[in-house]
Design an enzyme around this catalytic site. Structure first.
Site, PDB file in Angstrom:
ATOM      1  N   ALA A 251       0.811  -1.212   0.000  1.00 18.99           N
ATOM      2  CA  ALA A 251       0.000   0.000   0.000  1.00 18.99           C
ATOM      3  C   ALA A 251       0.847   1.265   0.000  1.00 18.99           C
ATOM      4  O   ALA A 251       0.421   2.293  -0.530  1.00 18.99           O
ATOM      5  CB  ALA A 251      -0.936   0.001   1.207  1.00 18.99           C
ATOM      6  N   THR A 252       2.044   1.213   0.593  1.00 21.89           N
ATOM      7  CA  THR A 252       2.898   2.406   0.590  1.00 21.89           C
ATOM      8  C   THR A 252       3.230   2.818  -0.842  1.00 21.89           C
ATOM      9  O   THR A 252       3.130   3.997  -1.202  1.00 21.89           O
ATOM     10  CB  THR A 252       4.183   2.156   1.396  1.00 21.89           C
ATOM     11  OG1 THR A 252       3.847   2.007   2.779  1.00 21.89           O
ATOM     12  CG2 THR A 252       5.162   3.312   1.248  1.00 21.89           C
TER      13      THR A 252
ATOM     14  N   GLN B 107      -7.039  -0.479   5.957  1.00 20.98           N
ATOM     15  CA  GLN B 107      -7.629  -1.035   7.174  1.00 20.98           C
ATOM     16  C   GLN B 107      -9.124  -1.321   7.016  1.00 20.98           C
ATOM     17  O   GLN B 107      -9.754  -1.857   7.934  1.00 20.98           O
ATOM     18  CB  GLN B 107      -7.429  -0.064   8.340  1.00 20.98           C
ATOM     19  CG  GLN B 107      -5.986   0.191   8.713  1.00 20.98           C
ATOM     20  CD  GLN B 107      -5.345  -0.963   9.457  1.00 20.98           C
ATOM     21  OE1 GLN B 107      -6.020  -1.861   9.959  1.00 20.98           O
ATOM     22  NE2 GLN B 107      -4.022  -0.966   9.524  1.00 20.98           N
TER      23      GLN B 107
ATOM     24  N   SER C 208      -3.901  -3.483   0.720  1.00 20.97           N
ATOM     25  CA  SER C 208      -2.735  -4.269   1.147  1.00 20.97           C
ATOM     26  C   SER C 208      -3.200  -5.661   1.537  1.00 20.97           C
ATOM     27  O   SER C 208      -4.220  -5.819   2.217  1.00 20.97           O
ATOM     28  CB  SER C 208      -2.056  -3.593   2.338  1.00 20.97           C
ATOM     29  OG  SER C 208      -0.968  -4.367   2.797  1.00 20.97           O
TER      30      SER C 208
ATOM     31  N   HIS D 221      -1.625  -7.969   3.498  1.00 23.50           N
ATOM     32  CA  HIS D 221      -1.319  -8.507   4.831  1.00 23.50           C
ATOM     33  C   HIS D 221      -2.217  -7.968   5.930  1.00 23.50           C
ATOM     34  O   HIS D 221      -2.110  -8.378   7.082  1.00 23.50           O
ATOM     35  CB  HIS D 221       0.160  -8.314   5.177  1.00 23.50           C
ATOM     36  CG  HIS D 221       0.554  -6.936   5.593  1.00 23.50           C
ATOM     37  ND1 HIS D 221       0.721  -6.575   6.910  1.00 23.50           N
ATOM     38  CD2 HIS D 221       0.843  -5.835   4.872  1.00 23.50           C
ATOM     39  CE1 HIS D 221       1.106  -5.312   6.979  1.00 23.50           C
ATOM     40  NE2 HIS D 221       1.184  -4.847   5.757  1.00 23.50           N
TER      41      HIS D 221
ATOM     42  N   THR E 174       8.738  -7.394 -12.276  1.00 25.19           N
ATOM     43  CA  THR E 174       8.254  -8.771 -12.361  1.00 25.19           C
ATOM     44  C   THR E 174       7.368  -9.081 -11.162  1.00 25.19           C
ATOM     45  O   THR E 174       7.774  -8.907 -10.013  1.00 25.19           O
ATOM     46  CB  THR E 174       9.436  -9.760 -12.387  1.00 25.19           C
ATOM     47  OG1 THR E 174      10.254  -9.451 -13.518  1.00 25.19           O
ATOM     48  CG2 THR E 174       8.948 -11.190 -12.473  1.00 25.19           C
TER      49      THR E 174
ATOM     50  N   CYS F 243       4.303   1.356  11.804  1.00 27.87           N
ATOM     51  CA  CYS F 243       5.226   2.040  10.892  1.00 27.87           C
ATOM     52  C   CYS F 243       6.009   3.144  11.587  1.00 27.87           C
ATOM     53  O   CYS F 243       7.058   3.574  11.096  1.00 27.87           O
ATOM     54  CB  CYS F 243       4.443   2.634   9.726  1.00 27.87           C
ATOM     55  SG  CYS F 243       3.469   1.400   8.848  1.00 27.87           S
TER      56      CYS F 243
END
Length: 370
Positions: free
Chosen positions: A69-70, A175, A192, A194, A230, A313
């Site tokens: 996501a960053t 989130q 994201s 995870h 890739t 983070c």
């Protein structure tokens, strides 16, 4: 160990691990190769993409895989600004660092950034937003569910304000995806894997047709000509399976989280106060404080319980949370706050046990400091 740090990351679902394993072991071909094995890997990636789009349930858009996501947020902001003649960004003071730091970088290059304040409940004032968003606005960027305090911003209303002035809307739904409904309006949505029981190292950007940001990474243009590099079939397949499970288990996951929320609140006493709105909130995030508590010491005392003091983070910076300061907490109050995150694999009994141990450790702190 009792794991209560679901906002930092979620456990990887066993179904996700099973789907990923063949692509990490014998099916290792480059998905961008024209060989039979490469085409098979490419097909797996497209299947995962379809699973994510189905789970999102949004119209007129495509999904581009990124490293997380960053990257998606950096690309959405910088790439959108590059294709616009406007020079103003409107965001919220409680956004993730991936948004705030990108805006600060652009500010140093002559762009104007308006950071909307929030109230004590963590929510923006829509009247202030309406005043800030105008015909000079190139982008509005806002998080649907805050990663630190769990409050839910009025994204649909913000989107309407942005579109009134023909400005695109970027929603950080990291989130929110798999937890709360995502409104139809935004033009760009960052995700994201995870955070929804998928693997780390994979995320993506949903893009409404006509709102494609300029590329941030140059090279082979493997991802629809918009993003080079890739792709990992294993990571993409894991993300797709996690999205499929999130859609399939949505009602059950939500009901389970509501039970866990009630368990936590009934175990903690009146000495604890919730940070941010308790109503306009995702209930799998419980950020609360107790007067005089040393949150860092509490973590050291309870090494068998995984929880946090704020965003993973920003951990280790030594600075109080910018989100907690934005809702009006003093540095001392911010340092007296902890964040508990729970979800699909959290048991009611283990959560109650963890909350009791946290309560007991907090009481001991008070006795020794008295």
């Amino acid at each position: 160990m009792i794991y209560l740090d679901y906002q930092a990351t979620t456990p990887v679902a066993p179904e996700v691990v099973a789907v990923m394993r063949p692509w990490a072991e014998e099916k290792f071909a480059n998905p961008h190769s024209p060989s039979k094995w490469g085409r098979e890997a490419a097909a797996a990636i497209e299947h995962a993409r379809d699973q994510i789009l189905t789970a999102l349930g949004l119209d007129e858009g495509r999904f581009v895989f990124t490293s997380g996501a960053t990257e998606a947020l950096n690309w959405a902001i910088a790439g959108t600004l590059e294709r616009s003649e406007r020079r103003k960004i409107v965001t919220i003071s409680t956004e993730h660092a991936a948004v705030l730091d990108t805006c600060e970088w652009l500010e140093g290059r002559g762009y104007r950034v308006v950071r909307l304040p929030v109230g004590g409940d963590g929510l923006i004032d829509l009247d202030a937003a309406a005043e800030a968003i105008d015909d000079q606005t190139a982008l509005v960027a806002a998080m649907l569910v805050n990663n630190e305090i769990g409050v839910i911003q009025p994204i649909a209303e913000l989107t309407a304000l942005a579109h009134r002035h023909h400005a695109p809307m970027l929603c950080d739904a990291v989130q929110a995806f798999g937890r709360v409904a995502i409104p139809q309006g935004p033009d760009l949505i960052a995700l994201s894997a995870h955070k929804i029981y998928g693997p780390k190292g994979i995320g993506g950007l949903w893009i409404r047709k006509g709102f494609e940001p300029r590329p941030l990474l140059y090279g082979g243009g493997q991802e629809q000509g918009l993003r080079s590099g890739t792709l990992s079939p294993a990571l993409c397949a894991g993300f797709g399976e996690a999205a499929r499970l999130a859609e399939m288990r949505s009602a059950g996951d939500q009901a389970h989280v509501e039970k866990l929320w009630e368990v936590a609140l009934s175990t903690f006493g009146a000495d604890w106060e919730i940070n941010g709105s308790a109503a306009a909130r995702y209930h799998g995030n419980l950020n609360l404080r107790r007067d005089g508590l040393d949150g860092a010491r509490l973590m050291a005392d309870l090494r068998n319980i995984a929880f946090s003091l704020g965003s993973a983070c920003a951990s280790g910076s030594g600075r109080p949370s910018h989100v907690l300061r934005a809702i009006g907490l003093s540095d001392r109050q911010a340092r007296s706050s902890i964040r508990l995150g729970f979800g699909r694999y959290t048991g009611e009994a283990e959560l109650a046990s963890a909350c009791r141990h946290i309560n007991e450790a907090a009481l001991l702190q008070r006795q020794y400091s008295a």
